[in-house]
Design an enzyme around this catalytic site. Structure first.
Site, PDB file in Angstrom:
ATOM      1  N   LYS A  34       0.786  -1.239   0.000  1.00  0.00           N
ATOM      2  CA  LYS A  34       0.000   0.000   0.000  1.00  0.00           C
ATOM      3  C   LYS A  34       0.816   1.285   0.000  1.00  0.00           C
ATOM      4  CE  LYS A  34      -1.180  -0.019   4.937  1.00  0.00           C
ATOM      5  NZ  LYS A  34      -2.273  -0.071   5.907  1.00  0.00           N
ATOM      6  N   GLY A  47      16.989  -5.638  16.223  1.00  0.00           N
ATOM      7  CA  GLY A  47      17.784  -6.632  16.950  1.00  0.00           C
ATOM      8  C   GLY A  47      18.315  -7.757  16.090  1.00  0.00           C
ATOM      9  N   GLU A 116      19.284 -11.475  23.642  1.00  0.00           N
ATOM     10  CA  GLU A 116      18.080 -10.689  23.969  1.00  0.00           C
ATOM     11  C   GLU A 116      17.305 -11.357  25.087  1.00  0.00           C
ATOM     12  OE1 GLU A 116      15.971  -9.845  20.303  1.00  0.00           O
ATOM     13  OE2 GLU A 116      17.585  -8.571  19.567  1.00  0.00           O
ATOM     14  N   ASP A 220      -4.934  -4.249   8.599  1.00  0.00           N
ATOM     15  CA  ASP A 220      -5.801  -4.477   7.426  1.00  0.00           C
ATOM     16  C   ASP A 220      -6.044  -5.963   7.167  1.00  0.00           C
ATOM     17  OD1 ASP A 220      -5.310  -1.784   7.302  1.00  0.00           O
ATOM     18  OD2 ASP A 220      -4.596  -1.758   5.242  1.00  0.00           O
ATOM     19  N   HIS A 241       6.741  -3.291  23.711  1.00  0.00           N
ATOM     20  CA  HIS A 241       8.206  -3.314  23.838  1.00  0.00           C
ATOM     21  C   HIS A 241       8.577  -2.418  25.017  1.00  0.00           C
ATOM     22  CE1 HIS A 241      12.448  -3.196  22.989  1.00  0.00           C
ATOM     23  NE2 HIS A 241      12.282  -4.055  22.002  1.00  0.00           N
ATOM     24  N   ARG A 287       9.982 -10.022  27.731  1.00  0.00           N
ATOM     25  CA  ARG A 287       9.470  -8.676  27.499  1.00  0.00           C
ATOM     26  C   ARG A 287       8.248  -8.288  28.316  1.00  0.00           C
ATOM     27  NH1 ARG A 287       9.845  -7.811  21.166  1.00  0.00           N
ATOM     28  NH2 ARG A 287      12.102  -7.859  21.339  1.00  0.00           N
ATOM     29  N   HIS A 348       4.033  -2.979  20.231  1.00  0.00           N
ATOM     30  CA  HIS A 348       5.119  -3.407  19.342  1.00  0.00           C
ATOM     31  C   HIS A 348       4.725  -4.543  18.403  1.00  0.00           C
ATOM     32  CE1 HIS A 348       9.221  -4.049  18.107  1.00  0.00           C
ATOM     33  NE2 HIS A 348       9.263  -5.278  18.589  1.00  0.00           N
ATOM     34  N   ARG A 383       5.536 -13.397  22.644  1.00  0.00           N
ATOM     35  CA  ARG A 383       6.586 -13.751  21.692  1.00  0.00           C
ATOM     36  C   ARG A 383       7.978 -13.562  22.289  1.00  0.00           C
ATOM     37  NH1 ARG A 383       9.611 -10.601  17.634  1.00  0.00           N
ATOM     38  NH2 ARG A 383       8.693  -8.808  18.655  1.00  0.00           N
TER      39      ARG A 383
HETATM   40  P1  FAD Z   1       5.605  -6.150   7.441  1.00  0.00           P
HETATM   41  O1  FAD Z   1       7.066  -6.225   7.319  1.00  0.00           O
HETATM   42  O2  FAD Z   1       5.050  -5.141   8.366  1.00  0.00           O
HETATM   43  O3  FAD Z   1       5.007  -5.891   6.005  1.00  0.00           O
HETATM   44  C1  FAD Z   1       3.628  -5.658   5.839  1.00  0.00           C
HETATM   45  C2  FAD Z   1       3.400  -5.213   4.424  1.00  0.00           C
HETATM   46  O4  FAD Z   1       2.013  -5.208   4.118  1.00  0.00           O
HETATM   47  C3  FAD Z   1       3.875  -3.794   4.145  1.00  0.00           C
HETATM   48  O5  FAD Z   1       4.475  -3.808   2.881  1.00  0.00           O
HETATM   49  C4  FAD Z   1       2.577  -2.990   4.105  1.00  0.00           C
HETATM   50  O6  FAD Z   1       2.632  -1.828   3.341  1.00  0.00           O
HETATM   51  C5  FAD Z   1       1.658  -4.006   3.481  1.00  0.00           C
HETATM   52  N1  FAD Z   1       0.225  -3.798   3.713  1.00  0.00           N
HETATM   53  C6  FAD Z   1      -0.443  -3.700   4.895  1.00  0.00           C
HETATM   54  N2  FAD Z   1      -1.761  -3.550   4.660  1.00  0.00           N
HETATM   55  C7  FAD Z   1      -1.934  -3.565   3.322  1.00  0.00           C
HETATM   56  C8  FAD Z   1      -3.056  -3.443   2.464  1.00  0.00           C
HETATM   57  N3  FAD Z   1      -4.295  -3.260   2.929  1.00  0.00           N
HETATM   58  N4  FAD Z   1      -2.865  -3.492   1.130  1.00  0.00           N
HETATM   59  C9  FAD Z   1      -1.609  -3.640   0.608  1.00  0.00           C
HETATM   60  N5  FAD Z   1      -0.507  -3.744   1.381  1.00  0.00           N
HETATM   61  C10 FAD Z   1      -0.677  -3.712   2.714  1.00  0.00           C
HETATM   62  N6  FAD Z   1      11.203  -8.903  14.846  1.00  0.00           N
HETATM   63  C11 FAD Z   1      12.280  -9.694  14.956  1.00  0.00           C
HETATM   64  O7  FAD Z   1      12.176 -10.922  14.807  1.00  0.00           O
HETATM   65  N7  FAD Z   1      13.507  -9.142  15.197  1.00  0.00           N
HETATM   66  C12 FAD Z   1      13.690  -7.811  15.352  1.00  0.00           C
HETATM   67  O8  FAD Z   1      14.808  -7.354  15.545  1.00  0.00           O
HETATM   68  C13 FAD Z   1      12.562  -6.963  15.266  1.00  0.00           C
HETATM   69  N8  FAD Z   1      12.686  -5.618  15.445  1.00  0.00           N
HETATM   70  C14 FAD Z   1      11.604  -4.830  15.247  1.00  0.00           C
HETATM   71  C15 FAD Z   1      11.744  -3.439  15.326  1.00  0.00           C
HETATM   72  C16 FAD Z   1      10.678  -2.611  15.048  1.00  0.00           C
HETATM   73  C17 FAD Z   1      10.835  -1.107  15.136  1.00  0.00           C
HETATM   74  C18 FAD Z   1       9.413  -3.180  14.695  1.00  0.00           C
HETATM   75  C19 FAD Z   1       8.250  -2.293  14.370  1.00  0.00           C
HETATM   76  C20 FAD Z   1       9.261  -4.545  14.648  1.00  0.00           C
HETATM   77  C21 FAD Z   1      10.346  -5.386  14.920  1.00  0.00           C
HETATM   78  N9  FAD Z   1      10.216  -6.767  14.855  1.00  0.00           N
HETATM   79  C22 FAD Z   1      11.322  -7.560  14.983  1.00  0.00           C
HETATM   80  C23 FAD Z   1       8.962  -7.374  14.411  1.00  0.00           C
HETATM   81  C24 FAD Z   1       9.093  -7.696  12.907  1.00  0.00           C
HETATM   82  O9  FAD Z   1       9.840  -6.690  12.276  1.00  0.00           O
HETATM   83  C25 FAD Z   1       7.752  -7.817  12.217  1.00  0.00           C
HETATM   84  O10 FAD Z   1       6.895  -8.639  12.952  1.00  0.00           O
HETATM   85  C26 FAD Z   1       7.943  -8.422  10.832  1.00  0.00           C
HETATM   86  O11 FAD Z   1       8.853  -7.645  10.100  1.00  0.00           O
HETATM   87  C27 FAD Z   1       6.622  -8.482  10.120  1.00  0.00           C
HETATM   88  O12 FAD Z   1       6.851  -8.874   8.797  1.00  0.00           O
HETATM   89  P2  FAD Z   1       5.607  -9.016   7.835  1.00  0.00           P
HETATM   90  O13 FAD Z   1       6.121  -9.403   6.510  1.00  0.00           O
HETATM   91  O14 FAD Z   1       4.594  -9.842   8.477  1.00  0.00           O
HETATM   92  O15 FAD Z   1       4.966  -7.542   7.808  1.00  0.00           O
HETATM   93  C1  SIN Z   2      14.412  -5.335  19.286  1.00  0.00           C
HETATM   94  O1  SIN Z   2      15.397  -5.120  18.590  1.00  0.00           O
HETATM   95  O2  SIN Z   2      14.348  -5.110  20.482  1.00  0.00           O
HETATM   96  C2  SIN Z   2      13.199  -5.903  18.639  1.00  0.00           C
HETATM   97  C3  SIN Z   2      13.330  -7.354  18.594  1.00  0.00           C
HETATM   98  C4  SIN Z   2      12.000  -7.986  18.379  1.00  0.00           C
HETATM   99  O3  SIN Z   2      10.958  -7.320  18.393  1.00  0.00           O
HETATM  100  O4  SIN Z   2      11.990  -9.203  18.233  1.00  0.00           O
END
Ligand code: FAD
Ligand code: SIN
Length: 542
Positions: A34, A47, A116, A220, A241, A287, A348, A383
């Site tokens: 999106k 992380g 962690e 969504d 977090h 956490r 988070h 988690r």
């Molecule tokens: P996302 O990577 O969030 O991708 C979702 C996608 O869907 C995006 O492209 C978005 O635009 C699209 N989308 C959403 N709704 C729609 C729609 N209606 N139509 C079209 N497209 C849409 N996890 C770890 O394991 N290790 C870490 O170190 C870690 N650090 C983190 C740090 C931060 C700041 C955050 C926010 C999260 C972190 N997490 C971490 C959690 C992890 O990053 C996410 O859970 C993971 O990346 C999710 O991946 P995903 O592919 O499910 O979704």
């Molecule tokens: C972090 O770097 O603290 C995020 C790691 C996670 O959400 O798994």
């Protein structure tokens, strides 16, 4: 207008992109996303990815740590599979071009490993303190160079195309034939029909006022799946977090758990450490424990933040290990090598979601889910850090194999599927008022459905949300379709589902803590909270 593809993927984070790369040999793949293609939670992950890649570590230990954090609700088969396939998936990422930090310089074969909370070993594979950006970069490079994959940035999925299928005339089992997609640039909605559809839409942190999530995280996928009749579960388990930079003026910025793994200590305003009063592992407790401890310290002291203190550690080491966090804090006039960082918890990660099996299959035929939108049974009630990128890698791998097989047995979608029919015409000035509902939802979720809950707060949240949700639905039906109202409607629905799930669980477990039932009750509640829409009930009433 109907566009046809074999595999329709909604979302361009780690869940969607790795599914695409594994499937592209089996047919045409369309990825809908999106915002711009890299905008995802994946891109902000800091992380790293938990995986057993050192000889001192073991699968048994990672499995045990995951199950302990999950507080009785993890599914052992899922945990074992995800943990055991971790090392393979890390090497696949390296083959796709991801550059992880090495233990002894750039050319060393050995991966550097971080620590962690909740992990009993150093097992976090990382790329400096921007692991997600490196993963997203490498995956997008691969995807953009693949002839069978088409990326559609600035296209938003509005609804899933779910209908009774020819083979299932009883109408009880329904099939997903793709989704209705809004081209954000033109305002047109068209049907993207497909044999297989994958939801990889990420989380829903944005329904809370303070969150580490980027603005795409509006729930969504959960909302669309629920409206279409899919089973969703465990939505009360929103993970907070413990440590985001305290700045009331700015969006929450995550201070990675890896910083505590590196040796940082939590201190109150007077400089005293407090975590050992809450858990034997102190700063490295899971956490939920750390977030609740901070919440309690803040309530007791009346302060707005606690401190995360790295100052006793070698300053060059800190700058080398956490260059991004160092830089971002400097922008807020905090030198983390010289002064403690003011921190607060923020929403988070959604541990529940669209229920799937180990192959990413949801309760609707032809509809798969992977990544944060899904609920596979890996995380249970809480988690373990850095297990979510890992989960997306493993489940997308299984889902791709299953989807490739299913696609072989599946006919192309019929050419006479219904076109998009919602046609609001009122060019309403009311949008200004309705758009304020976004912040109202965020505020009420933060105030009443946060780290510590109660019957009274949840009931109050439900009453207020029902009013807001009805107004939003009414506006949605009258107004022309647009990105903002689609997101807002989804946020209202998912907020309602979280409240309903939280009200159902009459105990405290993992991330769900309520003062009315402060104890864990395994006899009655060692089970998932399952929600499914009954077709005669409007989605706006909870
Ligand atoms: P996302 O990577 O969030 O991708 C979702 C996608 O869907 C995006 O492209 C978005 O635009 C699209 N989308 C959403 N709704 C729609 C729609 N209606 N139509 C079209 N497209 C849409 N996890 C770890 O394991 N290790 C870490 O170190 C870690 N650090 C983190 C740090 C931060 C700041 C955050 C926010 C999260 C972190 N997490 C971490 C959690 C992890 O990053 C996410 O859970 C993971 O990346 C999710 O991946 P995903 O592919 O499910 O979704
Ligand atoms: C972090 O770097 O603290 C995020 C790691 C996670 O959400 O798994």
């Amino acid at each position: 207008m109907q566009q046809t593809t074999d595999f329709l993927l909604i979302g361009s984070g780690i869940g969607g992109l790795t599914f695409a790369l594994r499937l592209a040999e089996h047919g045409s793949v369309s990825i809908i996303t999106k915002k711009s293609d890299q905008e995802s939670s994946t891109n902000y992950a800091q992380g790293g990815i938990a995986a057993v890649v050192s000889s001192g570590d073991s699968f048994a230990s990672h499995i045990e740590d995951t199950i302990r954090a999950g507080a009785g609700l993890c599914k052992r088969e899922v945990v074992e599979t995800v943990v055991r396939e971790g090392p393979y998936c890390i090497h696949q990422l390296i083959d796709w071009g991801v550059k992880f930090t090495r233990a002894k310089g750039r050319h060393s074969a050995e991966l550097a490993l971080g620590r962690e909370g909740g992990h009993s070993h150093e097992r976090i594979v990382y790329s400096s303190d921007r692991t997600g950006a490196e993963v997203e970069r490498a995956l997008l490079d691969q995807v953009k160079n693949h002839p069978n994959i088409e990326l559609y940035p600035h296209h938003q999925a509005v609804e899933l195309a779910v209908f009774a299928s020819d083979q299932q005339k009883s109408g009880r089992k329904r099939r997903c034939y793709g989704a209705y997609i809004l081209d954000v640039g033109t305002g047109q909605v068209s049907l993207f029909s497909s044999k297989i559809t994958l939801l990889a839409t990420g989380g829903c942190g944005h329904i809370y006022l303070h969150t580490t999530n980027p603005s795409i995280a509006t729930g969504d996928g959960i909302a669309m799946a629920y409206r279409a009749g899919a089973v969703v579960n465990n939505l009360e388990f929103m993970q907070f977090h413990p440590t985001t930079l305290y700045d009331p003026e700015a969006r929450s910025f995550l201070i990675s758990e890896a910083v505590r793994g590196y040796g940082a200590k939590l201190r109150d305003r007077t400089g005293k450490r407090f975590m050992s009063r809450y858990h034997a592992d102190a700063e490295l407790a899971p956490r939920d424990v750390v977030a609740r401890a901070i919440d309690r310290e803040l309530k007791l002291s009346g302060e707005s933040f606690v401190f995360l203190d790295l100052t006793g550690l070698n300053s060059d080491g800190i700058k080398k290990r956490f260059p991004y966090i160092y830089q971002r804090c400097l922008e807020h006039r905090i030198d983390i090598t010289k002064e403690p960082i003011p921190v607060v918890p923020a929403a988070h990660y959604m541990c529940g979601g669209v229920k799937t099996d180990l192959n990413g299959r949801t309760s609707i035929t032809g509809l798969y889910a992977s990544g944060e939108v899904s609920s596979t049974g890996l995380h249970g009630a809480n988690r373990l850090a850095s297990n979510s990128l890992l989960e997306a890698l493993v489940i997308s791998r299984h889902a791709a194999a299953s989807a490739a097989e299913e696609a072989k047995r599946t006919n192309s979608p019929p050419g006479d599927l219904p076109e998009w029919s919602k046609m609001g015409h009122e060019d309403s000035e009311e949008w200004v008022l309705i758009s304020h509902d976004r912040i109202e939802i965020q505020r009420l979720m933060w105030d009443y459905v946060g780290i510590v809950r109660s019957n009274h707060r949840l009931a109050r949240a439900r009453r207020r949300l029902n009013l807001i949700a009805s107004a939003i639905e009414d506006f949605y039906l009258r107004a022309p379709i647009a990105e903002g109202i689609v997101e807002l409607r989804n946020m209202a629905l998912v907020a309602g589902l979280i409240i309903r799930s939280a009200e159902k669980r009459k105990e405290s477990r993992g991330l769900h803590y309520t003062t009315d039932y402060p104890e864990r009750d395994d006899r009655r509640w060692q089970r998932d909270t399952v929600l499914r829409r009954r077709s005669n009930v409007p989605t706006i009433i909870i």
